[in-house]
Design a protein around this motif. Structure first.
Motif, short mmCIF file in Angstrom:
data_model
loop_
_atom_site.label_atom_id
_atom_site.label_comp_id
_atom_site.label_asym_id
_atom_site.label_seq_id
_atom_site.Cartn_x
_atom_site.Cartn_y
_atom_site.Cartn_z
N VAL A 138 14.94 14.58 -2.12
CA VAL A 138 14.76 13.61 -1.04
C VAL A 138 13.68 12.61 -1.43
O VAL A 138 12.82 12.88 -2.29
N SER A 139 13.73 11.44 -0.79
CA SER A 139 12.72 10.42 -1.01
C SER A 139 11.59 10.59 0.00
O SER A 139 11.84 10.68 1.21
N VAL A 140 10.38 10.64 -0.50
CA VAL A 140 9.19 10.84 0.34
C VAL A 140 8.34 9.58 0.27
O VAL A 140 8.13 9.01 -0.81
N ARG A 141 7.86 9.16 1.42
CA ARG A 141 7.01 7.97 1.49
C ARG A 141 5.54 8.39 1.56
O ARG A 141 5.14 9.16 2.43
N PHE A 142 4.73 7.87 0.64
CA PHE A 142 3.29 8.12 0.57
C PHE A 142 2.55 6.78 0.75
O PHE A 142 3.16 5.70 0.70
N THR A 143 1.26 6.88 0.90
CA THR A 143 0.39 5.76 0.56
C THR A 143 -0.03 5.96 -0.89
O THR A 143 0.06 7.06 -1.44
N LYS A 144 -0.52 4.90 -1.51
CA LYS A 144 -0.94 5.03 -2.91
C LYS A 144 -2.09 6.02 -3.07
O LYS A 144 -2.16 6.74 -4.07
N VAL A 145 -2.95 6.07 -2.08
CA VAL A 145 -4.07 7.02 -2.15
C VAL A 145 -3.55 8.45 -2.07
O VAL A 145 -3.97 9.32 -2.84
N LEU A 146 -2.62 8.72 -1.16
CA LEU A 146 -2.09 10.07 -1.01
C LEU A 146 -1.36 10.51 -2.27
O LEU A 146 -1.51 11.66 -2.73
N TYR A 147 -0.55 9.64 -2.83
CA TYR A 147 0.20 10.01 -4.04
C TYR A 147 -0.75 10.26 -5.21
O TYR A 147 -0.54 11.21 -5.99
N ASN A 164 0.82 -1.22 0.00
CA ASN A 164 0.00 0.00 0.00
C ASN A 164 0.85 1.27 0.00
O ASN A 164 0.34 2.37 -0.19
N GLN A 165 2.17 1.13 0.21
CA GLN A 165 3.07 2.29 0.27
C GLN A 165 3.64 2.61 -1.12
O GLN A 165 3.73 1.74 -1.99
N HIS A 166 4.02 3.87 -1.28
CA HIS A 166 4.65 4.29 -2.53
C HIS A 166 5.72 5.33 -2.20
O HIS A 166 5.48 6.29 -1.47
N HIS A 167 6.94 5.14 -2.76
CA HIS A 167 8.05 6.05 -2.53
C HIS A 167 8.36 6.81 -3.82
O HIS A 167 8.34 6.23 -4.92
N ALA A 168 8.65 8.08 -3.66
CA ALA A 168 9.00 8.92 -4.80
C ALA A 168 10.05 9.94 -4.37
O ALA A 168 9.97 10.51 -3.28
N PRO A 218 18.47 7.50 2.52
CA PRO A 218 18.13 6.54 1.45
C PRO A 218 17.14 7.15 0.46
O PRO A 218 16.23 7.90 0.84
N LYS A 219 17.36 6.84 -0.81
CA LYS A 219 16.47 7.31 -1.88
C LYS A 219 15.84 6.10 -2.56
O LYS A 219 16.51 5.11 -2.83
N ARG A 220 14.56 6.26 -2.85
CA ARG A 220 13.83 5.14 -3.44
C ARG A 220 12.74 5.68 -4.35
O ARG A 220 12.02 6.60 -3.98
N ASP A 221 12.65 5.11 -5.52
CA ASP A 221 11.59 5.46 -6.48
C ASP A 221 10.86 4.18 -6.87
O ASP A 221 11.45 3.28 -7.49
N ASP A 222 9.59 4.10 -6.50
CA ASP A 222 8.80 2.91 -6.84
C ASP A 222 8.19 3.06 -8.24
O ASP A 222 7.99 4.18 -8.74
N ASP A 223 7.92 1.91 -8.82
CA ASP A 223 7.29 1.89 -10.13
C ASP A 223 5.87 2.45 -10.03
O ASP A 223 5.12 2.12 -9.11
N GLU A 224 5.52 3.29 -10.99
CA GLU A 224 4.19 3.91 -10.99
C GLU A 224 3.26 3.25 -12.00
O GLU A 224 2.28 3.84 -12.46
N GLY A 225 3.56 2.01 -12.32
CA GLY A 225 2.71 1.30 -13.27
C GLY A 225 1.29 1.09 -12.78
O GLY A 225 0.37 0.95 -13.58
N TRP A 226 1.14 1.06 -11.46
CA TRP A 226 -0.22 0.87 -10.92
C TRP A 226 -1.12 2.06 -11.22
O TRP A 226 -2.35 1.95 -11.10
N LEU A 227 -0.53 3.19 -11.64
CA LEU A 227 -1.34 4.36 -12.01
C LEU A 227 -1.82 4.29 -13.45
O LEU A 227 -2.77 5.00 -13.82
N ASN A 228 -1.16 3.48 -14.27
CA ASN A 228 -1.49 3.41 -15.69
C ASN A 228 -2.63 2.44 -15.91
O ASN A 228 -2.63 1.32 -15.39
#
Length: 657
Positions: free
Chosen positions: A269-278, A209-213, A361-371
């Motif tokens: 910086v890397s920010v941690r969201f939930t998928k709903v928040l992002y 349920n988390q998403h990092h950007a 730490p820096k992290r970028d999650d895949d945003e394929g779930w938005l497509n």
């Protein structure tokens, strides 16, 4: 006056307070320890142990979890001479938070076998909503309150007693039933499977349920989010629900207040969201005012991805709105952020340097779930399915596939009627459990075998009907009706398939046209109803005055003259009837006599009305007299109005004509 049915007892009817209703997007949960062997102090200790076990689960699974609004919390309270744990969580737009609470409480029920847990939200027993297709007929929303409990990792339901009237239970009644008859709450495996279907992916779903950007943020904003990443939830909410006041607070010239987080000194910086928040931030269309627009242009020119730069500006603006707007001043995150700013101003704390930030730490999650691939989406709607994880996230695709399967199974069920079209009542709203023996709380494990027997009976019935249809006669007509219904259904399927192949714009156009046509038909129907009502009112008014009463039943004998009250007139009328009979028409059947009688009655009615109208003129000129003069008829003065003789009290004197 009819009052709304809200279960409110008015004064004089046993008023017990106004009905309580949870706010929207709020889930409430209560935990009882039910064990007759335990004392009051021991029950309290068990509840405190339950609290500690919940804290352990949170530390294990929620190290990086971000709640949309409120987190799970349990408070030890005493109500109605009983200790219990009660909690309430506002989950906002994140339904995942609500199901996370269900998962935690269900897992704890395995360890605390004497714990009975009830969880509900503003929709009521939402666990039953998930299992609506598998519920027994008697279990509808009107009777479900306080009947659904979680115990020993199972979903248990308190059924209706043998002589119990269908209705909801009070909490005291439900607890008494559990204490006195612990075997009465039933376990329905099918209902439980559907009710807890969303928990199949837990606990792995917590991390999913988390998403990092990685975003460009002002150094102050990055420092505060690094201290407490959970602040991102109120920051996004402040931006997502912004108003004109919030937008004005972003401009120091208009608000006359310096910005606490000016859009400058950006760092990655890397920010941690939930998928709903992002998704909420990414989907917002926003034209930033000065100086935020200039900062956004500067970030894009420096080579930052436009999408990431825009999201970073939104996060910084949201934090500025959060600490500036009086609407959020009393919230705990706002107060804590204000204290951190004071520490920076007083020198008790310092902003991180570029070297320190580079170690984060820096992290970028895949945003394929938005497509979303709309072609694959339409295939899912048609029940054809597509490639694995073709659109959105896995859970959304699974929920959609499940919904389509249920819809197709409903269409394939020949015994399912279109209740909304023919006005048939919903079986869920029908109380067909009047038999006390059928309503008893029997062993639900036998339900599957009983259902199998019922299905076999239905199959045999279908075979019998099919064989009788082949014999012809009246059954042949029924077979033709079935064929016609099958043809109509095939036509519907073809139209539905054609509709699903259209583009989104064409679907929207057809939907708008259908809506306009429906509104026009409703307006025409309302107009016809108004005309019908007006016609009925006019007809009733005319009947009340006798204008439409063309066939009254006068109080006279058959064959009596129209104008006569004397014997001569009677004789004349009788003679005319005898002449008619002499010509051979008087020997007909009774129907002919009734027709002649009706004809004479109508003539009599006309003459009687004309005489009454002429009498109403009282010797003056009037429409009746004028009309008859034009036809060459001169009425004599009415006999009742003859002038009485002088000194005669008996009325025998003759007046002048």
């Amino acid at each position: 006056m009819d009052y709304p049915q809200d279960d409110l007892k008015w004064f004089g009817e046993g008023f017990d307070g106004f009905p309580k209703k949870l706010p929207d997007d709020v889930v409430e949960y209560i935990i009882f320890i039910i064990d007759t062997k335990l004392s009051d102090i021991q029950i309290r200790e068990r509840l405190q142990a339950f609290q500690r076990a919940l804290n352990t689960l949170e530390k294990k699974f929620l190290k990086e979890y971000i709640w949309q609004r409120d987190s799970i919390s349990l408070e030890l309270v005493r109500e109605e001479q009983r200790w219990l744990l009660r909690g309430r969580t506002n989950y906002g737009d994140s339904v995942a938070d609500e199901w996370l609470i269900v998962y935690f409480l269900r897992e704890l029920s395995k360890e605390f076998k004497d714990a009975w847990i009830r969880i509900y939200d503003s929709d009521g027993e939402f666990l039953l909503i998930e299992a609506a297709n598998t519920l027994p007929k008697w279990l509808n929303p009107e009777v479900a309150e306080n009947r659904v409990w979680i115990n020993t990792h199972r979903l248990l339901i308190i059924p209706l007693a043998k002589e119990e009237e269908p209705g909801p239970l009070k909490q005291v009644q439900a607890l008494r039933i559990i204490e006195d008859t612990p075997a009465r709450p039933q376990h329905y495996p099918k209902v439980e499977r559907e009710a807890f279907n969303r928990l199949n992916g837990y606990p792995a779903a917590i991390a999913e349920n988390q998403h990092h950007a990685t975003l460009p943020l002002p150094r102050k904003v990055a420092h505060i989010l690094h201290i407490s990443p959970s602040y991102i939830a109120p920051v996004v909410e402040a931006f997502y629900l912004r108003d004109p006041v919030s937008t004005r607070l972003l401009q120091a010239e208009q608000s006359k207040t310096p910005l606490a987080f000016p859009p400058e000194d950006f760092v990655d910086v890397s920010v941690r969201f939930t998928k709903v928040l992002y998704a909420q931030l990414l989907g917002q269309q926003w034209s930033p005012p000065a100086p935020w627009d200039a900062a956004l242009e500067s970030l894009i020119k420096s080579g930052k991805p436009s999408e990431k730069a825009e999201v970073g500006i939104k996060v910084a603006a949201g934090m500025q709105m959060l600490v500036s707007h009086s609407l959020y001043a009393s919230r705990r995150p706002t107060r804590e952020i204000t204290l951190l700013l004071e520490d920076l101003e007083t020198g008790d704390d310092a902003l991180p340097t570029d070297v320190e930030i580079s170690r984060w730490p820096k992290r970028d999650d895949d945003e394929g779930w938005l497509n979303i691939d709309f072609s694959e989406f339409e295939k899912e709607l048609e029940g054809k399915g597509g490639k694995e994880e073709a659109f959105g996230d896995k859970n959304a695709q699974e929920n959609l596939r499940k919904m389509v399967e249920r819809f197709n199974s409903f269409l394939a069920d020949n015994e399912a009627g279109i209740e909304g079209a023919d006005g048939k009542p919903d079986p869920m709203d029908e109380d067909n459990d009047s038999d006390a023996a059928e309503r008893a709380w029997d062993d639900p494990e036998d339900s599957e075998s009983e259902q199998g027997e019922i299905d076999e009976g239905k199959t045999e019935s279908k075979r019998t009907t099919h064989s009788s249809a082949k014999t012809g006669g009246e059954d042949a007509g029924e077979d033709s009706d079935d064929a016609e219904a099958d043809a109509e259904f095939a036509e519907y399927e073809a139209a539905y398939a054609k509709f699903m192949t259209l583009s989104a714009a064409e679907k929207a156009l057809l939907t708008d046209e259908a809506r306009e046509l429906a509104l026009a038909q409703d307006a025409e129907k309302e107009e016809d109803e108004e005309i019908q009502k007006l016609t009925e009112m006019m007809e009733a008014e005319l009947f009340s005055h006798g204008a439409l009463n063309l066939n009254p039943k006068p109080a006279r004998k058959f064959g009596q003259g129209l104008l006569g009250g004397d014997e001569k007139a009677k004789g004349k009328g009788k003679a005319k009837l005898e002449e008619i009979d002499a010509e051979g028409y008087g020997e007909g059947d009774d129907d002919d006599d009734e027709d002649d009688d009706d004809l004479l009655d109508e003539d009599y009615n006309l003459a009687d009305n004309m005489l009454k109208a002429f009498k109403g003129q009282a010797g003056m000129a009037g429409p009746a007299g004028n009309m008859m003069k034009l036809m060459g008829v001169q009425f004599p003065q009415d006999k009742d109005d003859e002038v009485k003789g002088s000194g005669s009290s008996t009325g025998k004197g003759k007046g002048k004509m």
